[in-house]
Design an enzyme around this catalytic site. Structure first.
Site, mmCIF file in Angstrom:
data_model
loop_
_atom_site.group_PDB
_atom_site.id
_atom_site.type_symbol
_atom_site.label_atom_id
_atom_site.label_comp_id
_atom_site.label_asym_id
_atom_site.label_seq_id
_atom_site.Cartn_x
_atom_site.Cartn_y
_atom_site.Cartn_z
ATOM 1 N N LYS A 178 -6.444 -11.194 -8.001
ATOM 2 C CA LYS A 178 -7.716 -11.375 -7.290
ATOM 3 C C LYS A 178 -8.687 -10.231 -7.627
ATOM 4 C CE LYS A 178 -7.492 -9.070 -2.821
ATOM 5 N NZ LYS A 178 -7.846 -9.139 -1.427
ATOM 6 N N LYS A 190 0.839 -1.210 0.000
ATOM 7 C CA LYS A 190 0.000 0.000 0.000
ATOM 8 C C LYS A 190 0.871 1.256 0.000
ATOM 9 C CE LYS A 190 -4.066 -2.148 0.559
ATOM 10 N NZ LYS A 190 -5.372 -2.146 0.090
ATOM 11 N N LYS A 218 -11.432 -4.661 -4.351
ATOM 12 C CA LYS A 218 -12.091 -3.367 -4.338
ATOM 13 C C LYS A 218 -11.247 -2.317 -5.031
ATOM 14 C CE LYS A 218 -13.190 -3.715 0.130
ATOM 15 N NZ LYS A 218 -12.782 -3.247 1.327
HETATM 16 P P1 ATP Z 1 -8.604 -3.673 -0.948
HETATM 17 O O1 ATP Z 1 -8.432 -4.019 -2.399
HETATM 18 O O2 ATP Z 1 -9.175 -2.314 -0.681
HETATM 19 O O3 ATP Z 1 -7.386 -3.940 -0.114
HETATM 20 P P2 ATP Z 1 -10.217 -6.098 -0.760
HETATM 21 O O4 ATP Z 1 -11.069 -6.075 -1.970
HETATM 22 O O5 ATP Z 1 -9.103 -7.079 -0.725
HETATM 23 O O6 ATP Z 1 -9.738 -4.629 -0.369
HETATM 24 P P3 ATP Z 1 -10.935 -6.471 1.965
HETATM 25 O O7 ATP Z 1 -11.776 -5.524 2.712
HETATM 26 O O8 ATP Z 1 -9.470 -6.390 2.198
HETATM 27 O O9 ATP Z 1 -11.224 -6.356 0.421
HETATM 28 O O10 ATP Z 1 -11.410 -7.971 2.153
HETATM 29 C C1 ATP Z 1 -12.438 -8.398 2.949
HETATM 30 C C2 ATP Z 1 -12.392 -9.889 3.081
HETATM 31 O O11 ATP Z 1 -12.746 -10.513 1.843
HETATM 32 C C3 ATP Z 1 -11.013 -10.438 3.443
HETATM 33 O O12 ATP Z 1 -11.167 -11.483 4.362
HETATM 34 C C4 ATP Z 1 -10.469 -10.930 2.123
HETATM 35 O O13 ATP Z 1 -9.541 -11.968 2.295
HETATM 36 C C5 ATP Z 1 -11.740 -11.402 1.414
HETATM 37 N N1 ATP Z 1 -11.623 -11.222 -0.043
HETATM 38 C C6 ATP Z 1 -11.503 -10.047 -0.718
HETATM 39 N N2 ATP Z 1 -11.405 -10.241 -2.044
HETATM 40 C C7 ATP Z 1 -11.475 -11.599 -2.233
HETATM 41 C C8 ATP Z 1 -11.427 -12.455 -3.405
HETATM 42 N N3 ATP Z 1 -11.293 -11.954 -4.616
HETATM 43 N N4 ATP Z 1 -11.536 -13.792 -3.225
HETATM 44 C C9 ATP Z 1 -11.685 -14.312 -1.975
HETATM 45 N N5 ATP Z 1 -11.728 -13.570 -0.837
HETATM 46 C C10 ATP Z 1 -11.619 -12.232 -0.952
#
Ligand code: ATP
Ligand code: LTN
Length: 332
Positions: A197, A115, A200
């Site tokens: 992956k 980050k 967000k």
């Molecule tokens: P950012 O991209 O802003 O860091 P993010 O999309 O990874 O965020 P988080 O809020 O960090 O979302 O994730 C929330 C939960 O969802 C965490 O436990 C993360 O491991 C899970 N998660 C997020 N994206 C995925 C994905 N594509 N597949 C499986 N699990 C996911």
């Protein structure tokens, strides 16, 4: 809280809207855990401040995510559902734990390094001490288990290290939490770049399916999904796009990979993509409908998050009293 049940805590930060990755990878499993465990789920809004976010966006994301938790099936009658910022003990314990967290160990955190590289103009102290606030989220409730994705394992390890260090000095104050990896949990990849992956912070809107996307947008995104030059629907190494679509289809329909392969034998990718798109849209339709009803009743939503904060605060207070006493702060 029922004494014989184990405690689970998890959180998502409101940095964007919930997408299919967060739903199939996290939220869907959280729903299934509610009967077997004492569950606490929170919106990590204080953590969202570690990246630059407009106040109006944060406000909108936070309320939307809270309503989506409920629309997905998190039941505030069974589970403590709250905003992290409504329970002041998170920030207080976060500060205390900062004093038991080493500069060196924070410097080694992969998420911090990632980050910091992506937000070079805003490498703030909060981003650096993010793990001690996350440790506070968990340790405040004496959580036994923390369901998180692979990317959060390092944060869980540092949480255990901090708790161990604290307990070693003051006696058994905190329960040591374990990561909880669900038996079945989809790892959803981006539709436009299936090596990465679905997240967000994904910049390509075609790669990400948001939970509130309209039906035609969902189907269009699946039709555009990147696949390969083979034409058979089968799960195999090197077929990242198809593997991802098969995992998603399997997660929403409950079908196994071999059943899917049989169903689409002799059919092309076009038919398969359409079927995945339609099944995802069908799966999200009732969630979207429920979401709308929840958002319409603002007073009820407020009542629920206030009640959640009250219950969480009561539990957090018990831990804080112990902590104050152990470290030598004067109790009020
Ligand atoms: P950012 O991209 O802003 O860091 P993010 O999309 O990874 O965020 P988080 O809020 O960090 O979302 O994730 C929330 C939960 O969802 C965490 O436990 C993360 O491991 C899970 N998660 C997020 N994206 C995925 C994905 N594509 N597949 C499986 N699990 C996911
Ligand atoms: N860091 C997590 C979100 C998060 C969390 C927590 C997860 C904040 N506090 C406590 C589990 C327990 C993330 O980025 N997904």
């Amino acid at each position: 809280m029922e004494k014989e049940k184990k405690t689970i805590l998890s959180a998502i930060k409101p940095t964007g809207t919930l997408n299919l990755g967060g739903y199939l990878g996290a939220m869907k499993n959280w729903v299934a855990l509610q009967d077997e465990y004492n569950c606490l789920y929170c919106i990590a809004d204080l953590h969202a401040l570690t990246i630059k976010i407009e106040p109006a966006t944060l406000r909108k994301n936070s309320l939307e995510l809270f309503a989506l938790y409920m629309a997905c099936g998190i039941d505030p009658k069974k589970t403590v559902l709250f905003f992290q910022s409504h329970v002041h003990q998170h920030a207080e314990l976060g500060w205390i734990l900062d004093c038991y967290t080493m500069f060196g160990e924070l410097s080694r955190m992969t998420q911090f390094k990632d980050k910091a590289a992506k937000n070079a103009d805003n490498v703030n102290a909060g981003l650096f001490t993010y793990p001690s606030l996350m440790a506070a989220d968990i340790l405040l409730y004496q959580a036994d288990l923390v369901p998180v994705g692979e990317d959060q394992r390092q944060h869980l390890e540092i949480c255990r290290d901090i708790a161990n260090r604290f307990n070693g000095r003051y006696g058994e104050v905190f329960t040591l939490p374990d990561a909880y990896t669900p038996k079945v949990g989809a790892r959803v990849k981006s539709l436009s770049n299936p090596m990465n992956k679905m997240s967000k912070s994904e910049s390509d809107a075609n790669g990400t399916v948001d939970l509130l996307d309209p039906r035609d947008a969902i189907i269009r995104k699946f039709k555009k999904a990147v696949t390969d030059s083979d034409s058979r629907v089968r799960y195999a190494e090197g077929k990242d796009g198809i593997n991802n679509l098969m995992s998603i289809y399997s997660a929403v329909t409950g079908k196994t990979f071999s059943e899917i392969e049989k169903d689409f034998d002799g059919k092309g990718y076009g038919d398969f993509k359409l079927a995945v798109g339609e099944s995802v849209a069908d799966c999200l339709a009732p969630i979207q409908e429920k979401y709308r009803l929840i958002r319409e009743d603002k007073a009820e939503l407020e009542r629920i998050y206030r009640e959640g904060a009250e219950k969480a605060s009561y539990l957090a207070n018990k831990t804080m009293r112990k902590v104050y006493k152990k470290i030598g702060l004067i109790e009020k």
